[in-house]
Design a protein around this motif. Sequence first.
Motif: not given
Lengths: 491, 332
Positions: B220-240
């Motif tokens: 169970n997960y909310n795909a929209e929220l998870l997508n936001k979380l992945f965007i956050k992860i991507r932004n934090i670690s943008s160079k790797t």
Amino acid sequence: MSFASIDFIIFFIVIILGILIIQKFFSNRVKEIFLLLASYFFYGYWDWRFCFLLLFVTVSSYFTAKYKDKKCFYIIGIIIPLVVLGFFKYFNFFLDNVSIIIGHNLGTLNIILPIGISFYTFQALSYVIDVKRGTIEEEKDFVKLALYLSFFPQLVAGPIVRASDFLPQLKEDRKLNAQNFKYGIQLMAFGFFKKIVLADHISIFVDTVFRVPVAFSGYTILLAVLSYSIQIYFDFSGYSDIAIGCAKCLGYDFNKNFNLPFISKNTSEFWRRWHISLGTWIKDYVFYPLLKSNFIQSLNKKCKAIFGKKVGKKIPLYLSMFITWSLVGLWHGSAYTFIVGSGILQFLWIFLEENLEPLAKFITNKLKINRDSVIFKIYQMIRTYLLFSFAMIFFRASSFSNALQVIKGIFTFQKGIKWSFAWSFISMILLLIFTIGAVIKSKKNNEKEIEGYYPIVNLDTVWGLTIFLVVLGLIFGLAFTGEQPFVYFQF
Amino acid sequence: MKKIVVKNGLLRFILSSIIAFIILTLFCVFYYNVPPQNKPLDGTTDYKWKSNTFYSRATEGFALGKTNNDGYVNDYDFNDKTDIDVLIVGSSQMEALEVNMNETTSSLLNKKLKNQNVYNIGISGHYFLNCVSNLESAIKKYNPKKYLIIETSSLTFDDESLIKTINNELEEIPFKANGILGILQQNQFIRLAYKQLRSFIDKKSINDEEDILNINNSSNYNAELLNKLFIKIRNISSKTNIIILYHPSTTIADNGKLILSSESENVEEFKKLCNQNGIDFLDMSDRFKQEYENNYLLPYGFSNTTIGTGHLNKYGHQMIADELFKIIERGK
């Protein structure tokens, strides 16, 4: 209330403190009533309704023994515990079998098996029979009889204490004193170590392998089978040690229930060393009376006439043994796996061992093998252990097909998960060390038979007390903390 | 042994207790020796272990090791000049106190990736969202050049936790090393006794550091929220490059087949969301199944506890290291 719980430790401390106060300020009578109430509390902790059943068995035993001279009372005294046991433990098993025979499903009743029912009904039976036989006097004091049948250390999983052993102790001035306590508490610690450190850890392994034997390699299944014998030994003998130690702390003595069974050189000897209180009970109240019964005696005569004296006398003997062992199996549980595992196969091993003995002697003589040598004795011990372990496959298995899966897995060298469970080896090594210790001790004391012993230290010395505290710390630190009831609770 | 006679019972008891306590503490040095917790000032994780401290574990698996100067389980020390190529963040599964130091995923991967440094800051109780919460600080401090690996054993996340993580509001793991508790946990026997007592009272087997894996019955997960979380992860670690490492729980069914928690989780959608955000998703399900069916190896469990459940064993770490290596090699 299980021994292996925080609840029991609190209960036991309260009992000890209560007894100390009673001994100081009140009479022995108060102590008996206190112990009786405590025992019923202990039993009712599982389900308070069980207490009424226990009380019912007690009342029936009390009155039927009182009127022992009237045959009908004696018969009622025998029938009531048997009916109670039969109904709660075997009624559904009986219904299942009738359903199969008549080919119509009769269904089952929702019966809860009261814990320890096999133990206290057996004690009640032996009491009534012993009174009738004149072995003991009937107990006129209801409280004393009730305490004998319900005494909490032995109530739920034995040992099966005889009235002739326990009732006289209630008439003596038995005290909770430092000497008894120091001895008893060490027995309890020894029992806890066996149960919650060794047996409970092994149970994780055995339970997993027996749940799904098809997933494991032949080696792993074999190790699980060999481990189960050790698990059940540590579990049940551990319980017995706690019970004996607990009673000792309170000033009462129970007989030993296990005596190094794994040093037995044959199955007969094994059962003289394993669950001794059940073995002697069955012998005294089932096997000998059966052997002396009119039916067996007349069969004896007929068989001698037909097959000659030598062979003829063996047939009724083995028939009696077969019936007795089947009942032993049935006592353990209302399933054919129990009847086979702890009954019929045990009989078969004894039968084979006795009848193949001349052949074995002939072979060893031919091969010039010294039957008195240590190596030959070790071989006999291993053989007995393996036979017992094989029978225990049925005892442990959830069904015959499960047992056959286990056997097939071993003998076909099945491929699967390899799991060398560390606690199995640790337990085997500890068992070996204690056995060697017992052998050395017996040799040193020139004992005729090797006797088990308790590693008791002197708690009045710093080192003795230190060792004891270290053992307590290890028990607590190494204990398996999951839910794992004593195996024999189910019986 | 010379018999010591102390006539005063209380004195005898105190003396014996002290000696017994010392003996039991010595026993625990090799049986259950978990380093005390430290509170990191840099926020890379909610807590870490005391640095340069020997540890041992025989309550689940048999392992010995030593934390590095940074308070994590690594083959080498960390200093400002250390170039980190691959950073692993995760829970006790990556921390791997149950296997020897040379058998952990990070150690094995380090050996495979010659001339590249793999650094592991896995710590007990740091599940996926806790890791994401601390990610910014971790990236800032360790600055991985090539890969960031985030480990998870579950793909089930509740909305509340996801929102909190996205908004940097996720509660920290309670720090247990303050005050008397902190002093007491310096002694390993007391620590073991506490763990045992707690388990006895709960009447359930608590594995080390409360990090037991449960088979999830439904994902169970909310795909929209998870997508936001992945965007956050991507932004934090943008160079790797980022890899989400998913190792499902296992159980053996009555017919002997291996059941994976991934079978009841929505893995495909999760993978799709990862890919949309440029995150690699490594699902260990196939490898676990293959190893079980071909070699009868299970990734979890040990010879002294259970198998198929609990923490990753040396085979599990090996499988994960192999698969991570393949991805990293492919990405070169």
